[in-house]
Design a protein around this motif. Sequence first.
Motif, PDB file in Angstrom:
ATOM      1  N   CYS A  63     -56.730  -8.711  95.024  1.00 49.17           N
ATOM      2  CA  CYS A  63     -57.632  -7.685  95.543  1.00 49.17           C
ATOM      3  C   CYS A  63     -59.060  -7.952  95.082  1.00 49.17           C
ATOM      4  N   ALA A  64     -59.224  -8.259  93.796  1.00 51.13           N
ATOM      5  CA  ALA A  64     -60.564  -8.510  93.263  1.00 51.13           C
ATOM      6  C   ALA A  64     -61.153  -9.793  93.851  1.00 51.13           C
ATOM      7  N   ALA A  65     -60.322 -10.784  94.120  1.00 51.74           N
ATOM      8  CA  ALA A  65     -60.813 -12.041  94.686  1.00 51.74           C
ATOM      9  C   ALA A  65     -61.330 -11.835  96.107  1.00 51.74           C
TER      10      ALA A  65
ATOM     11  N   ARG B 292     -63.663  -3.367  95.435  1.00 48.71           N
ATOM     12  CA  ARG B 292     -64.050  -2.746  94.160  1.00 48.71           C
ATOM     13  C   ARG B 292     -63.023  -1.747  93.658  1.00 48.71           C
ATOM     14  N   ASN B 293     -62.147  -1.288  94.500  1.00 53.09           N
ATOM     15  CA  ASN B 293     -61.194  -0.246  94.110  1.00 53.09           C
ATOM     16  C   ASN B 293     -59.782  -0.831  93.971  1.00 53.09           C
ATOM     17  N   CYS B 294     -59.621  -1.829  93.122  1.00 57.15           N
ATOM     18  CA  CYS B 294     -58.350  -2.545  93.025  1.00 57.15           C
ATOM     19  C   CYS B 294     -57.402  -1.953  91.989  1.00 57.15           C
ATOM     20  N   ALA B 295     -57.899  -1.110  91.116  1.00 57.38           N
ATOM     21  CA  ALA B 295     -57.033  -0.546  90.073  1.00 57.38           C
ATOM     22  C   ALA B 295     -56.071   0.464  90.687  1.00 57.38           C
ATOM     23  N   THR B 296     -54.882   0.509  90.139  1.00 51.11           N
ATOM     24  CA  THR B 296     -53.913   1.494  90.627  1.00 51.11           C
ATOM     25  C   THR B 296     -54.347   2.895  90.202  1.00 51.11           C
ATOM     26  N   ILE B 297     -54.128   3.823  91.086  1.00 53.89           N
ATOM     27  CA  ILE B 297     -54.489   5.205  90.812  1.00 53.89           C
ATOM     28  C   ILE B 297     -53.215   5.957  90.504  1.00 53.89           C
ATOM     29  N   GLU B 298     -53.152   6.508  89.326  1.00 52.93           N
ATOM     30  CA  GLU B 298     -51.977   7.268  88.924  1.00 52.93           C
ATOM     31  C   GLU B 298     -52.294   8.756  89.035  1.00 52.93           C
TER      32      GLU B 298
END
Length: 70
Positions: free
Chosen positions: A52-54, A58-64
């Motif tokens: 995703c970052a490659a 910018r919003n690649c982190a998982t949202i818990e």
Amino acid sequence: MTDGAAPAPEPPEDHGNRIVENAVLLVFFVVLVAAGIWLLGTMADIRKVQDCAAQGRRNCATIEVPDRPR
């Protein structure tokens, strides 16, 4: 050409000890397989984030999302 001595008796097999050793080996392999599965899952999650970052997102982190009590 024998020296006249009787052959040494063979020691009796201890089946109780063998069962314990087999149980310990089984537990070791189960833990090893579980650790491998966990490691593969973690590596897959990291690979998804890196892909995703490659791509420049910018919003690649998982949202818990926390569970709401009902």
